[in-house]
Design a protein around this motif. Sequence first.
Motif, PDB file in Angstrom:
ATOM      1  N   SER A  80      88.413  64.714 -71.965  1.00  0.00           N
ATOM      2  CA  SER A  80      87.623  65.921 -71.720  1.00  0.00           C
ATOM      3  C   SER A  80      86.348  65.910 -72.550  1.00  0.00           C
ATOM      4  CB  SER A  80      88.451  67.162 -72.037  1.00  0.00           C
ATOM      5  OG  SER A  80      89.556  67.296 -71.166  1.00  0.00           O
ATOM      6  N   ILE A  81      86.469  65.502 -73.813  1.00  0.00           N
ATOM      7  CA  ILE A  81      85.279  65.384 -74.669  1.00  0.00           C
ATOM      8  C   ILE A  81      84.352  64.299 -74.130  1.00  0.00           C
ATOM      9  CG2 ILE A  81      84.478  64.786 -76.990  1.00  0.00           C
ATOM     10  CD1 ILE A  81      87.059  65.992 -78.077  1.00  0.00           C
ATOM     11  N   ARG A  82      84.938  63.230 -73.655  1.00  0.00           N
ATOM     12  CA  ARG A  82      84.119  62.155 -73.068  1.00  0.00           C
ATOM     13  C   ARG A  82      83.270  62.695 -71.925  1.00  0.00           C
ATOM     14  NH1 ARG A  82      86.394  57.169 -69.286  1.00  0.00           N
ATOM     15  NH2 ARG A  82      84.393  56.783 -68.243  1.00  0.00           N
ATOM     16  N   LEU A  83      83.847  63.533 -71.060  1.00  0.00           N
ATOM     17  CA  LEU A  83      83.097  64.074 -69.934  1.00  0.00           C
ATOM     18  C   LEU A  83      81.957  64.969 -70.405  1.00  0.00           C
ATOM     19  CD1 LEU A  83      85.907  64.869 -67.342  1.00  0.00           C
ATOM     20  CD2 LEU A  83      83.912  63.407 -66.943  1.00  0.00           C
ATOM     21  N   VAL A  84      82.202  65.758 -71.446  1.00  0.00           N
ATOM     22  CA  VAL A  84      81.118  66.566 -72.005  1.00  0.00           C
ATOM     23  C   VAL A  84      79.993  65.655 -72.502  1.00  0.00           C
ATOM     24  CG1 VAL A  84      80.472  68.188 -73.822  1.00  0.00           C
ATOM     25  CG2 VAL A  84      82.645  68.475 -72.619  1.00  0.00           C
ATOM     26  N   GLY A  85      80.372  64.595 -73.215  1.00  0.00           N
ATOM     27  CA  GLY A  85      79.378  63.636 -73.687  1.00  0.00           C
ATOM     28  C   GLY A  85      78.608  62.993 -72.549  1.00  0.00           C
ATOM     29  N   ASP A  86      79.310  62.695 -71.453  1.00  0.00           N
ATOM     30  CA  ASP A  86      78.641  62.111 -70.285  1.00  0.00           C
ATOM     31  C   ASP A  86      77.566  63.043 -69.738  1.00  0.00           C
ATOM     32  OD1 ASP A  86      80.245  59.880 -70.455  1.00  0.00           O
ATOM     33  OD2 ASP A  86      81.524  60.388 -68.741  1.00  0.00           O
ATOM     34  N   THR A  87      77.879  64.342 -69.651  1.00  0.00           N
ATOM     35  CA  THR A  87      76.899  65.279 -69.105  1.00  0.00           C
ATOM     36  C   THR A  87      75.688  65.420 -70.028  1.00  0.00           C
ATOM     37  OG1 THR A  87      78.016  67.197 -70.112  1.00  0.00           O
ATOM     38  CG2 THR A  87      78.674  66.584 -67.885  1.00  0.00           C
ATOM     39  N   ILE A  88      75.935  65.450 -71.335  1.00  0.00           N
ATOM     40  CA  ILE A  88      74.813  65.565 -72.282  1.00  0.00           C
ATOM     41  C   ILE A  88      73.926  64.326 -72.204  1.00  0.00           C
ATOM     42  CG2 ILE A  88      74.179  65.744 -74.721  1.00  0.00           C
ATOM     43  CD1 ILE A  88      76.815  67.249 -75.181  1.00  0.00           C
ATOM     44  N   GLU A  89      74.546  63.151 -72.210  1.00  0.00           N
ATOM     45  CA  GLU A  89      73.790  61.900 -72.163  1.00  0.00           C
ATOM     46  C   GLU A  89      73.010  61.791 -70.860  1.00  0.00           C
ATOM     47  OE1 GLU A  89      74.781  57.232 -73.124  1.00  0.00           O
ATOM     48  OE2 GLU A  89      76.239  58.369 -71.942  1.00  0.00           O
ATOM     49  N   TYR A  90      73.645  62.143 -69.755  1.00  0.00           N
ATOM     50  CA  TYR A  90      73.001  62.043 -68.445  1.00  0.00           C
ATOM     51  C   TYR A  90      71.813  62.993 -68.341  1.00  0.00           C
ATOM     52  CZ  TYR A  90      72.480  62.007 -63.340  1.00  0.00           C
ATOM     53  OH  TYR A  90      71.992  61.895 -62.054  1.00  0.00           O
ATOM     54  N   CYS A  91      72.000  64.235 -68.763  1.00  0.00           N
ATOM     55  CA  CYS A  91      70.921  65.212 -68.653  1.00  0.00           C
ATOM     56  C   CYS A  91      69.765  64.895 -69.600  1.00  0.00           C
ATOM     57  CB  CYS A  91      71.455  66.614 -68.918  1.00  0.00           C
ATOM     58  SG  CYS A  91      72.504  67.254 -67.581  1.00  0.00           S
ATOM     59  N   ALA A  92      70.065  64.313 -70.759  1.00  0.00           N
ATOM     60  CA  ALA A  92      69.003  63.938 -71.685  1.00  0.00           C
ATOM     61  C   ALA A  92      68.023  62.982 -71.020  1.00  0.00           C
ATOM     62  CB  ALA A  92      69.596  63.300 -72.941  1.00  0.00           C
ATOM     63  N   GLU A  93      68.527  62.152 -70.115  1.00  0.00           N
ATOM     64  CA  GLU A  93      67.665  61.182 -69.425  1.00  0.00           C
ATOM     65  C   GLU A  93      67.088  61.724 -68.127  1.00  0.00           C
ATOM     66  OE1 GLU A  93      67.889  56.676 -67.408  1.00  0.00           O
ATOM     67  OE2 GLU A  93      69.591  57.479 -68.561  1.00  0.00           O
ATOM     68  N   HIS A  94      67.904  62.401 -67.324  1.00  0.00           N
ATOM     69  CA  HIS A  94      67.497  62.767 -65.966  1.00  0.00           C
ATOM     70  C   HIS A  94      67.034  64.216 -65.821  1.00  0.00           C
ATOM     71  CE1 HIS A  94      69.003  58.962 -64.313  1.00  0.00           C
ATOM     72  NE2 HIS A  94      70.036  59.107 -65.127  1.00  0.00           N
ATOM     73  N   ALA A  95      67.539  65.128 -66.649  1.00  0.00           N
ATOM     74  CA  ALA A  95      67.162  66.537 -66.566  1.00  0.00           C
ATOM     75  C   ALA A  95      66.977  67.069 -67.985  1.00  0.00           C
ATOM     76  CB  ALA A  95      68.224  67.336 -65.816  1.00  0.00           C
ATOM     77  N   PRO A  96      65.923  66.623 -68.681  1.00  0.00           N
ATOM     78  CA  PRO A  96      65.783  66.872 -70.121  1.00  0.00           C
ATOM     79  C   PRO A  96      65.595  68.325 -70.516  1.00  0.00           C
ATOM     80  CG  PRO A  96      63.790  65.871 -69.228  1.00  0.00           C
ATOM     81  CD  PRO A  96      64.818  65.799 -68.151  1.00  0.00           C
ATOM     82  N   LYS A  97      65.236  69.197 -69.585  1.00  0.00           N
ATOM     83  CA  LYS A  97      65.083  70.608 -69.914  1.00  0.00           C
ATOM     84  C   LYS A  97      66.321  71.424 -69.540  1.00  0.00           C
ATOM     85  CE  LYS A  97      60.029  70.711 -69.702  1.00  0.00           C
ATOM     86  NZ  LYS A  97      59.900  70.848 -71.167  1.00  0.00           N
ATOM     87  N   TYR A  98      67.293  70.779 -68.952  1.00  0.00           N
ATOM     88  CA  TYR A  98      68.546  71.443 -68.573  1.00  0.00           C
ATOM     89  C   TYR A  98      69.513  71.405 -69.754  1.00  0.00           C
ATOM     90  CZ  TYR A  98      72.575  72.764 -65.729  1.00  0.00           C
ATOM     91  OH  TYR A  98      73.672  73.421 -65.212  1.00  0.00           O
ATOM     92  N   SER A  99      70.228  72.506 -69.962  1.00  0.00           N
ATOM     93  CA  SER A  99      71.182  72.599 -71.075  1.00  0.00           C
ATOM     94  C   SER A  99      72.590  72.354 -70.537  1.00  0.00           C
ATOM     95  CB  SER A  99      71.101  73.974 -71.740  1.00  0.00           C
ATOM     96  OG  SER A  99      69.823  74.185 -72.292  1.00  0.00           O
ATOM     97  N   PRO A 100      73.149  71.159 -70.757  1.00  0.00           N
ATOM     98  CA  PRO A 100      74.431  70.828 -70.134  1.00  0.00           C
ATOM     99  C   PRO A 100      75.643  71.401 -70.843  1.00  0.00           C
ATOM    100  CG  PRO A 100      73.635  68.967 -71.400  1.00  0.00           C
ATOM    101  CD  PRO A 100      72.573  70.017 -71.484  1.00  0.00           C
ATOM    102  N   VAL A 101      75.464  72.038 -71.998  1.00  0.00           N
ATOM    103  CA  VAL A 101      76.586  72.625 -72.732  1.00  0.00           C
ATOM    104  C   VAL A 101      76.152  73.952 -73.348  1.00  0.00           C
ATOM    105  CG1 VAL A 101      78.205  72.394 -74.641  1.00  0.00           C
ATOM    106  CG2 VAL A 101      77.585  70.385 -73.315  1.00  0.00           C
ATOM    107  N   SER A 102      76.954  74.982 -73.132  1.00  0.00           N
ATOM    108  CA  SER A 102      76.802  76.236 -73.854  1.00  0.00           C
ATOM    109  C   SER A 102      78.095  76.444 -74.632  1.00  0.00           C
ATOM    110  CB  SER A 102      76.570  77.404 -72.882  1.00  0.00           C
ATOM    111  OG  SER A 102      76.404  78.617 -73.593  1.00  0.00           O
ATOM    112  N   VAL A 103      78.050  76.111 -75.899  1.00  0.00           N
ATOM    113  CA  VAL A 103      79.245  76.203 -76.748  1.00  0.00           C
ATOM    114  C   VAL A 103      79.655  77.671 -76.828  1.00  0.00           C
ATOM    115  CG1 VAL A 103      80.192  75.789 -79.042  1.00  0.00           C
ATOM    116  CG2 VAL A 103      78.575  74.155 -78.038  1.00  0.00           C
ATOM    117  N   CYS A 104      80.920  77.938 -76.542  1.00  0.00           N
ATOM    118  CA  CYS A 104      81.322  79.291 -76.204  1.00  0.00           C
ATOM    119  C   CYS A 104      82.288  79.888 -77.222  1.00  0.00           C
ATOM    120  CB  CYS A 104      81.940  79.291 -74.815  1.00  0.00           C
ATOM    121  SG  CYS A 104      82.038  80.922 -74.082  1.00  0.00           S
TER     122      CYS A 104
END
Length: 543
Positions: A191-215
């Motif tokens: 599950s943590i790996r998937l969160v990391g995948d979204t952060i890494e992916y968005c950093a490259e492809h959607a740099p202004k998108y926030s892929p995690v809102s720590v809740c």
Amino acid sequence: MNLPPGVRPLKNESGIEVKPLYTAEDLEASGGVAMLGLPGEYPFTRGIHPLMYRKQPFTMRQYTGFGNAADTNRRFKFLIDNGQTGLNVAFDLSTQCGLDSDDPMAEGEVGRVGMAVDTLRDFEIAFEGIDLDKITVSLTINGSAAILIAMYLAMAEKRGFDLKTLRGTAQNDILKEFVGRGTWIYPVEPSIRLVGDTIEYCAEHAPKYSPVSVCGYHIRESGATPTQEMAFGFCIARAYADEVIKRGVPVDEFAGRLSYNFNIFGNIFEQVAKFRAGRGLWAKIMKEEYGAQKPGSMWLRMIAGGGGGGLTLEQPENNIVRGAYYALLAALSGAQTMALCCYDEAYTIPSEYAQRISLRTMQLLVEEMGLAETVDPLGGSYYVETMTNQMRSEMERIIAETDAAGGIVKLIADGSIQSRVSAQAYRMTRAIEGGSFPKVGVNRYRSDEEEPRPVELHPYDATAAQAQVDALARIRGERDRVAVERALVRVTADAKSGANLMPAIVEAVKAYATVGEITQRLVGVFGRYREPVRFDHREEQAA
């Protein structure tokens, strides 16, 4: 000052003593003004922007979604027409748990507590006619977040929006699901790996998108104190940051897109101090622990969410007043975004009428009450500044204690955090039931002769649920089955190899693979999470 005879000590929910009077000496004894600074300057205690709301008021982002995509689209447009400046999407339980609408386990839940989503087509319908460059969107989704983020990005790209400039966020905080809400799917590590995948992916492809809102919001709703809410939230954010940094992504390439979702119910001054303390502490963590250089990497960007745990089924009109205070609190705290709970949210999905009242409440603060005129208006109060320092120290103590015990991931995986928070929730429930914790209309000022008020309930629409199932069947019949299977095979292969899963998931959703189909492929590799049952006698005795 010492308490006079007969005056009992008073503590707030975080366990910090509240004195009847604060002076400059109290402020100095708590640490002084070393962590104060100016708005827009490190450590950002007074706000992350120099002018805050004077330049741009907080985004108003009511939480909404129900039925199918068309139902939700109509409610989106109603809110936008009434002045809402952002969207906060609720998904049904089936979607949150990675089930398709035609799955037998989804029966009775399709569209009940949020919008049902099965394929990319649902996103295309839900956001039809909405300008994603003007209206930012928050996706309140966790266990299946990687799939829903992929759908949102694919939908936006298909409509011609530039992913490099696309803004928005996804909750995507799976660790808090293990503590609070429970819509997990996979075990902790993948599950943590998937969160990391979204952060890494968005950093490259959607740099202004926030892929995690720590809740921290749901951790608080589950029984945590205000300081635990912030401290555990920071521990979780550090776990995600560590996951991404070990992949070789520099902290300044992703930290600026981390955001937070926090709760706002409770004592006004404790909550304001909580957020001011949290801003300074998070900036300190990012600068000193992670070596962040960019100011934006040190910002605690937050949505002050709802305060649903403070609402009551009893005398529901009181919740309108509570909501106004929660909105005031969020504004005084320097929130970037506000999502105000509606008065009927204690017993049903909010009606249009209730949502408009909450939206007007936020608008009143900006347009009539002067909350946008100056930055950090409570700054300089001996009480607020002293409490800010004390709460920051308590947060640091909780973080250090968590690290010493093995870290947040270990303590969540073995159920320790869940056990502690649950015991606190039990104690609070007993305190409310026994009357020692005051709740107006519940254990205070309640008459047995009160007439029941008529309330508008949001009925479950079985016909709409069946229409969703029928629409899914049509998609299955129309799509390119070969492309779907090819994409799903790639999902399985990448899950096994350790590759970033987002490219494969994006390919799958573009082929109109379903949430359930992608989830099943991942479950086939990762397995399903089984919640540890932990019974701590020390917690029982404390309760």
